[in-house]
Design a protein around this motif. Structure first.
Motif, PDB file in Angstrom:
ATOM      1  N   SER A 135       0.932  -1.088   0.004  1.00 54.73           N
ATOM      2  CA  SER A 135       0.102  -0.062  -0.085  1.00 54.73           C
ATOM      3  C   SER A 135       0.861   1.405  -0.134  1.00 54.73           C
ATOM      4  CB  SER A 135      -0.811   0.168   1.333  1.00 54.73           C
ATOM      5  OG  SER A 135      -1.370   1.287   1.664  1.00 54.73           O
ATOM      6  N   SER A 136       0.597   2.171  -0.964  1.00 59.12           N
ATOM      7  CA  SER A 136       1.370   3.315  -1.001  1.00 59.12           C
ATOM      8  C   SER A 136       1.123   3.988   0.356  1.00 59.12           C
ATOM      9  CB  SER A 136       1.160   4.047  -2.318  1.00 59.12           C
ATOM     10  OG  SER A 136       1.160   3.506  -3.489  1.00 59.12           O
ATOM     11  N   SER A 137      -0.262   4.077   0.536  1.00 59.01           N
ATOM     12  CA  SER A 137      -0.399   5.182   1.694  1.00 59.01           C
ATOM     13  C   SER A 137       0.127   4.712   3.062  1.00 59.01           C
ATOM     14  CB  SER A 137      -1.959   5.178   1.892  1.00 59.01           C
ATOM     15  OG  SER A 137      -2.583   5.414   0.564  1.00 59.01           O
TER      16      SER A 137
ATOM     17  N   ARG B 125       3.717   5.579   3.114  1.00 57.32           N
ATOM     18  CA  ARG B 125       4.163   6.834   3.433  1.00 57.32           C
ATOM     19  C   ARG B 125       4.370   7.031   4.997  1.00 57.32           C
ATOM     20  NH1 ARG B 125      -1.252   8.841   0.502  1.00 57.32           N
ATOM     21  NH2 ARG B 125      -0.750   8.383  -1.471  1.00 57.32           N
TER      22      ARG B 125
ATOM     23  N   GLN C 127      -9.638  -6.034   4.532  1.00 56.78           N
ATOM     24  CA  GLN C 127     -10.039  -4.524   5.177  1.00 56.78           C
ATOM     25  C   GLN C 127     -11.571  -4.489   5.071  1.00 56.78           C
ATOM     26  OE1 GLN C 127      -9.177  -5.545   2.265  1.00 56.78           O
ATOM     27  NE2 GLN C 127      -9.475  -4.248   0.213  1.00 56.78           N
ATOM     28  N   PHE C 128     -12.041  -5.555   4.636  1.00 53.45           N
ATOM     29  CA  PHE C 128     -13.568  -5.573   4.830  1.00 53.45           C
ATOM     30  C   PHE C 128     -14.130  -6.263   6.068  1.00 53.45           C
ATOM     31  CE2 PHE C 128     -12.721  -5.391   0.251  1.00 53.45           C
ATOM     32  CZ  PHE C 128     -12.949  -4.367  -0.033  1.00 53.45           C
TER      33      PHE C 128
ATOM     34  N   LEU D 246     -10.121   0.996   4.135  1.00 49.78           N
ATOM     35  CA  LEU D 246      -8.719   1.431   3.606  1.00 49.78           C
ATOM     36  C   LEU D 246      -7.740   1.273   4.326  1.00 49.78           C
ATOM     37  CD1 LEU D 246     -10.027   4.519   1.524  1.00 49.78           C
ATOM     38  CD2 LEU D 246      -9.569   2.257   0.592  1.00 49.78           C
ATOM     39  N   VAL D 247      -6.492   0.711   4.285  1.00 48.16           N
ATOM     40  CA  VAL D 247      -5.317   0.985   5.159  1.00 48.16           C
ATOM     41  C   VAL D 247      -4.599   2.224   4.648  1.00 48.16           C
ATOM     42  CG1 VAL D 247      -5.017  -1.490   5.711  1.00 48.16           C
ATOM     43  CG2 VAL D 247      -3.837  -0.506   3.657  1.00 48.16           C
ATOM     44  N   PRO D 248      -3.882   2.967   5.397  1.00 48.62           N
ATOM     45  CA  PRO D 248      -3.457   2.623   6.803  1.00 48.62           C
ATOM     46  C   PRO D 248      -4.282   3.043   7.888  1.00 48.62           C
ATOM     47  CG  PRO D 248      -2.263   4.559   6.224  1.00 48.62           C
ATOM     48  CD  PRO D 248      -3.215   4.064   5.085  1.00 48.62           C
TER      49      PRO D 248
ATOM     50  N   GLN E 105      -6.412   7.823   7.230  1.00 52.46           N
ATOM     51  CA  GLN E 105      -5.842   9.075   6.194  1.00 52.46           C
ATOM     52  C   GLN E 105      -4.280   9.275   6.444  1.00 52.46           C
ATOM     53  OE1 GLN E 105      -7.097  10.008   3.384  1.00 52.46           O
ATOM     54  NE2 GLN E 105      -9.005   9.310   3.459  1.00 52.46           N
ATOM     55  N   SER E 106      -3.374   8.696   5.418  1.00 51.92           N
ATOM     56  CA  SER E 106      -2.113   8.785   5.697  1.00 51.92           C
ATOM     57  C   SER E 106      -1.700  10.357   6.034  1.00 51.92           C
ATOM     58  CB  SER E 106      -1.382   8.280   4.580  1.00 51.92           C
ATOM     59  OG  SER E 106      -1.535   9.019   3.306  1.00 51.92           O
TER      60      SER E 106
ATOM     61  N   HIS F 149      -2.749   8.954  -6.673  1.00 47.33           N
ATOM     62  CA  HIS F 149      -2.937   7.885  -5.981  1.00 47.33           C
ATOM     63  C   HIS F 149      -4.353   7.236  -6.151  1.00 47.33           C
ATOM     64  CE1 HIS F 149      -3.975   5.308  -2.595  1.00 47.33           C
ATOM     65  NE2 HIS F 149      -3.259   4.718  -2.751  1.00 47.33           N
TER      66      HIS F 149
ATOM     67  N   ASN G 226      -6.165   3.005  -7.141  1.00 51.44           N
ATOM     68  CA  ASN G 226      -6.288   2.501  -6.042  1.00 51.44           C
ATOM     69  C   ASN G 226      -6.775   1.071  -6.443  1.00 51.44           C
ATOM     70  OD1 ASN G 226      -6.197   1.428  -3.433  1.00 51.44           O
ATOM     71  ND2 ASN G 226      -7.943   3.089  -2.854  1.00 51.44           N
ATOM     72  N   LEU G 227      -6.800   0.072  -5.549  1.00 53.25           N
ATOM     73  CA  LEU G 227      -7.484  -1.298  -5.854  1.00 53.25           C
ATOM     74  C   LEU G 227      -8.873  -1.358  -6.351  1.00 53.25           C
ATOM     75  CD1 LEU G 227      -6.609  -4.098  -5.909  1.00 53.25           C
ATOM     76  CD2 LEU G 227      -7.025  -4.078  -3.344  1.00 53.25           C
ATOM     77  N   ARG G 228      -9.480  -0.661  -5.350  1.00 54.33           N
ATOM     78  CA  ARG G 228     -10.982  -0.578  -5.424  1.00 54.33           C
ATOM     79  C   ARG G 228     -11.517  -0.002  -6.737  1.00 54.33           C
ATOM     80  NH1 ARG G 228     -13.405   3.257  -0.775  1.00 54.33           N
ATOM     81  NH2 ARG G 228     -12.406   4.973  -1.370  1.00 54.33           N
TER      82      ARG G 228
HETATM   83  N1  LIG Z   1      -6.439   8.750   0.805  1.00 52.19           N
HETATM   84  C1  LIG Z   1      -6.223   7.512   1.899  1.00 52.19           C
HETATM   85  C2  LIG Z   1      -6.062   6.464   0.839  1.00 52.19           C
HETATM   86  C3  LIG Z   1      -6.048   5.010   1.450  1.00 52.19           C
HETATM   87  C4  LIG Z   1      -6.015   4.024   0.416  1.00 52.19           C
HETATM   88  O1  LIG Z   1      -6.457   4.002  -0.872  1.00 52.19           O
HETATM   89  N2  LIG Z   1      -5.546   2.674   0.784  1.00 52.19           N
HETATM   90  C5  LIG Z   1      -5.543   1.733  -0.039  1.00 52.19           C
HETATM   91  C6  LIG Z   1      -4.296   1.079  -0.291  1.00 52.19           C
HETATM   92  S1  LIG Z   1      -2.815   2.308  -0.728  1.00 52.19           S
HETATM   93  C7  LIG Z   1      -6.449   0.503   0.243  1.00 52.19           C
HETATM   94  O2  LIG Z   1      -6.522   0.189   1.438  1.00 52.19           O
HETATM   95  N3  LIG Z   1      -7.096  -0.130  -0.586  1.00 52.19           N
HETATM   96  C8  LIG Z   1      -8.074  -1.024  -0.413  1.00 52.19           C
HETATM   97  C9  LIG Z   1      -9.215  -1.156  -1.479  1.00 52.19           C
HETATM   98  O3  LIG Z   1      -9.205  -0.687  -2.611  1.00 52.19           O
HETATM   99  O4  LIG Z   1     -10.071  -1.932  -1.099  1.00 52.19           O
HETATM  100  C10 LIG Z   1      -4.832   7.590   2.514  1.00 52.19           C
HETATM  101  O5  LIG Z   1      -4.110   8.529   2.251  1.00 52.19           O
HETATM  102  O6  LIG Z   1      -4.481   6.837   3.469  1.00 52.19           O
END
Ligand SMILES: N[C@@H](CCC(=O)N[C@@H](CS)C(=O)NCC(=O)O)C(=O)O
Length: 221
Positions: free
Chosen positions: A16-18, A21, A47-48, A60-62, A73-74, A113, A117-119
Motif C-alpha cells: 500500500s502506497s499510503s 508513506r 479490510q472488509f 482502507l489502510v493505513p 488517512q495517511s 494515487h 487504487n485497488l477498489r
Molecule cells: N487517502 C487515503 C487512501 C487510502 C487507500 O486508498 N488505501 C488503499 C491502499 S494504498 C487501500 O486500502 N485499498 C483497499 C481497497 O481498495 O479495497 C490515505 O491517504 O490513507
C-alpha cells in the motif's frame, strides 16, 4: 524517545502506497511501532472484516492506533505524528514552506494515487467490464498526467533542495517515494521525470526510506 511511542500500532499492507508513506514518517521520526498486516486481497480482502471496518469505516489502510485513538488517512496520520511527537519534524517551520509541502503531498495523495487504487481498478475491470489492457492504459495515463505536473513544478522550484523542499526530508518525500514505487510497479517509464528520480534516489540513501520499502515488510510476498 517518547514513552507513549510504544503504543503505536500500524494497520498496514506491505504494498500500500499510503501505508508506505506512514512507515517512512515513523522511521524518519525514529518511532517504534507494531506492524499489523491487513491483506487487501486474501480472505476476500481483510479490510472488509468487521474488526478492521470498525476502526476505519472507509475500509482502507493505513490506520494508526495510538492507545485508544484510531487515525486513518495517511496525511492526517503523518501530521498527527508531527504534532504528537515533534522531534524530527516532517513539516518545515514557515507557513509558506509548510503549505508547499502540503501542496506537493496532496497532489499525489489526492490527484494521482486514488485513481489507481485497488477498489477503483477492480471497478473498472469488474462493474465496467473493461479488460486488463484498458485498466493498464488508465493507470499509465493518470500517472503520466500527475507525474508530469509534479516534475514541471519541482524542476523550476527554487525551494527544492536534495529533497522536495530543502535539504531535509518532509511529508512530501514520504509521498513521492511510494508514488514512484507504484509507478515502476505499473511499468511506467520514469525517464521523463529526472527531477523526481533524483529526489527519489536521495531519499533511498536514508535508512528510514530503506526500512519502509514494501520488500522489507513482514507480510511482503
Ligand atoms: N487517502 C487515503 C487512501 C487510502 C487507500 O486508498 N488505501 C488503499 C491502499 S494504498 C487501500 O486500502 N485499498 C483497499 C481497497 O481498495 O479495497 C490515505 O491517504 O490513507
Amino acid at each position: 524517545m517518547p514513552e507513549s511511542a510504544t503504543q503505536l500500532v500500524l494497520h498496514n499492507y506491505f504494498r500500500s502506497s499510503s501505508a508506505y508513506r506512514v512507515r517512512i514518517a515513523l522511521g524518519l521520526k525514529g518511532l517504534p511501532y507494531a506492524y499489523l498486516p491487513v491483506h487487501l486481497n486474501r480472505n476476500g480482502g481483510e479490510q472488509f472484516q468487521p474488526a478492521f471496518s470498525a476502526r476505519n469505516p472507509q475500509q482502507l489502510v493505513p490506520v494508526l492506533s495510538d492507545g485508544a485513538l484510531d487515525i486513518s488517512q495517511s496525511l492526517a496520520i503523518i501530521e498527527y505524528l508531527d504534532e504528537a511527537y515533534p522531534e524530527t519534524p516532517l513539516l518545515p517551520a514557515t507557513p509558506g514552506q509548510r503549505a508547499r509541502v502540503r501542496q506537493l503531498a496532496l497532489s499525489m495523495a489526492c490527484d494521482i494515487h486514488p485513481l489507481n487504487n485497488l477498489r477503483v481498478l477492480k471497478y473498472i475491470t469488474g462493474t465496467m467490464g473493461q479488460d486488463e489492457a484498458a485498466k493498464d492504459a488508465w493507470i499509465q495515463h493518470w500517472h503520466a498526467v500527475g507525474l508530469a505536473a509534479l516534475e514541471a513544478d519541482l524542476a523550476r522550484d527554487q525551494q527544492r533542495g536534495r529533497y522536495c523542499v530543502g535539504d531535509t526530508p518532509t511529508m512530501a518525500d514520504c509521498c513521492l517515494v511510494p508514488q514512484l514505487f507504484a509507478a515502476r510497479r505499473f511499468g511506467m517509464d520514469l525517464t521523463p521525470f529526472p527531477t523526481l528520480q533524483a529526489i527519489d534516489a536521495a531519499c533511498q540513501r536514508l535508512p528510514a526510506f530503506q526500512r519502509a520499502h514494501p520488500g522489507c515488510q513482514p507480510d511482503s510476498e
